[in-house]
Enzyme design. Structure first.
Site, PDB file in Angstrom:
ATOM      1  N   HIS A 197       0.879  -1.195   0.000  1.00  0.00           N
ATOM      2  CA  HIS A 197       0.000   0.000   0.000  1.00  0.00           C
ATOM      3  C   HIS A 197       0.900   1.224   0.000  1.00  0.00           C
ATOM      4  CE1 HIS A 197      -3.806   2.152   1.612  1.00  0.00           C
ATOM      5  NE2 HIS A 197      -2.903   3.089   1.337  1.00  0.00           N
ATOM      6  N   ARG A 230       2.099   9.421  -5.839  1.00  0.00           N
ATOM      7  CA  ARG A 230       1.751  10.729  -6.435  1.00  0.00           C
ATOM      8  C   ARG A 230       2.121  10.777  -7.923  1.00  0.00           C
ATOM      9  NH1 ARG A 230      -1.075  10.916  -1.872  1.00  0.00           N
ATOM     10  NH2 ARG A 230       0.012  11.761  -0.089  1.00  0.00           N
ATOM     11  N   LYS A 238      -9.507  -0.242  -5.415  1.00  0.00           N
ATOM     12  CA  LYS A 238      -9.463   0.388  -4.092  1.00  0.00           C
ATOM     13  C   LYS A 238     -10.705   1.232  -3.857  1.00  0.00           C
ATOM     14  CE  LYS A 238      -7.724   2.142  -0.258  1.00  0.00           C
ATOM     15  NZ  LYS A 238      -6.628   3.110  -0.166  1.00  0.00           N
ATOM     16  N   HIS A 257      -4.615  -0.709   5.823  1.00  0.00           N
ATOM     17  CA  HIS A 257      -4.067   0.005   6.985  1.00  0.00           C
ATOM     18  C   HIS A 257      -4.940  -0.110   8.240  1.00  0.00           C
ATOM     19  CE1 HIS A 257      -6.770   2.976   5.327  1.00  0.00           C
ATOM     20  NE2 HIS A 257      -5.938   3.378   4.406  1.00  0.00           N
ATOM     21  N   ASP A 313       1.577   2.502   3.495  1.00  0.00           N
ATOM     22  CA  ASP A 313       0.718   3.686   3.350  1.00  0.00           C
ATOM     23  C   ASP A 313       1.566   4.953   3.375  1.00  0.00           C
ATOM     24  OD1 ASP A 313      -1.578   5.146   2.918  1.00  0.00           O
ATOM     25  OD2 ASP A 313      -2.186   5.171   5.019  1.00  0.00           O
ATOM     26  N   HIS A 366       3.689  14.347   1.595  1.00  0.00           N
ATOM     27  CA  HIS A 366       3.129  15.684   1.361  1.00  0.00           C
ATOM     28  C   HIS A 366       4.276  16.664   1.536  1.00  0.00           C
ATOM     29  CE1 HIS A 366      -1.171  14.527   1.484  1.00  0.00           C
ATOM     30  NE2 HIS A 366      -0.828  13.683   2.435  1.00  0.00           N
TER      31      HIS A 366
END
Ligand code: NCD
Ligand code: ZN
Length: 332
Positions: free
Chosen positions: A14, A18, A96, A168, A240, A244
């Site tokens: 997972h 981006r 997903k 998750h 996960d 950012h």
């Protein structure tokens, strides 16, 4: 006590890579240590048709460069026709599902699960796994996952041949659910094996540990950790890792996501070593995923040594977990 280990074809089941400059920054960092990963489709707009999926897979492959790394593509859940699914099937590892508005870039997610059943029934018949962000967005933040668990019960019973992956997981109750249904599996992140809500917000607020689902209580963390350290056969590692840029994290209105990919394997080795469970790490980071999904990942041996290394403060403009701190293991 071992001071080195060799992992065969570690997988990150997972991962958010981006697009554009961020993809170019983070894809090689995953591909340096992992042999493959399940690539999440929450771009803007989402990866929700074959054309966009093929474009995105090409972008990921280009960004990965010379590294051995197989991108296992996940398609964004919407209502698909049988022809859509037939066309996309061989290009994807699964679909997903995001409840609408539950997390970063999930605005086009599912509003009503009953409307989604026709597509799920076709996925079951075509052997396409369903990957789920299992949180009820309207619930209180600490209860969002536990409130979703009855929906997993319902789906598991209604579609007994559908492979369902609870993505998750963060609660002891979700761990228990693994043993209730043959067709239910899960991924767990690094941060949810390590931290609780205290680490996020119990002292000075740490935006770099803020993610969805939010870290829970000590007993939840302990149940997840026990399942990972014993390599529960229905549990897979999925970082996960969700990069950012710094200005989206250190601000008012911090984006959800913890960036762990570049240090995940070294930190997992440190964690499993601290609990005398290094012999279970291979199954947790590769073997279980291979059995659950029926994967044959590319051969790749990763050598780790029990030697301290310092985590960079930043990768580009992204702050990793344990930024500037030390890990007791390193990838050679
Ligand atoms: C993810 C992201 O930033 O894309 N964020 C997160 O907190 N985990 C989305 C997700 O997986 O929920
Ligand atoms: Zn995610």
């Amino acid at each position: 006590m071992p001071t080195e280990i060799f992992l065969q074809s570690p997988l990150d089941m997972h991962i958010h890579l981006r697009e554009g400059a961020m993809l170019d920054l983070v894809a090689p960092l995953s591909a340096e240590t992992f042999a493959g990963g399940v690539i999440m489709p929450n771009l803007v707009p989402p990866v929700a048709d074959l054309e966009r999926l093929e474009w995105y897979m090409g972008e990921v492959r280009r960004a990965v460069g010379e590294h051995i790394f197989t991108p296992y593509m996940a398609l964004f859940f919407r209502n698909y026709s049988e022809a859509d699914l037939a066309a996309v099937r061989e290009h994807i590892i699964g679909i997903k599902l995001y409840p609408e508005g539950v997390t970063t870039n999930s605005e086009g997610g599912v509003k009503s699960l009953s409307d989604a059943e026709q597509t799920m029934a076709m996925m079951q018949d075509m052997d396409i796994p369903l990957l789920v962000h299992g949180e009820v967005p309207e619930s209180f933040v600490m209860d969002r996952e536990s409130d979703f668990l009855p929906i997993y019960d319902e789906l598991a019973q209604k579609f007994p041949r559908l492979k369902i992956i609870m993505e998750h997981i963060t609660t002891a109750a979700a761990v228990k659910l693994l043993d209730r249904y043959e067709n239910v599996h899960a991924t767990v992140t690094l941060q949810h094996l390590l931290i609780t809500l205290d680490d996020v917000a119990g002292g000075l607020l740490n935006p770099h540990l803020f993610c969805k689902p939010i870290a829970k209580r000590p007993e939840d963390r302990d149940a997840l950790l026990h399942a990972a350290l014993t390599a529960h056969p229905k549990l897979m590692f999925g970082s996960d890792s969700a990069p950012h840029p710094l200005e989206k994290k250190e601000c008012c209105g911090c984006a959800a996501g913890v960036f762990t990919a570049p240090v995940a394997l070294a930190m997992l080795a440190e964690l499993f070593d601290a609990h005398d469970a290094l012999d279970k790490l291979q199954a947790f980071v590769s073997g279980n995923a291979q059995s659950i999904y029926g994967l044959r990942p590319p051969a790749k041996t990763v050598h780790l040594l029990k030697e301290p290394c310092t985590v960079p403060a930043k990768y580009g403009d992204v702050v990793p977990i344990r930024s500037g701190g030390e890990i007791g293991w390193r990838v050679v």
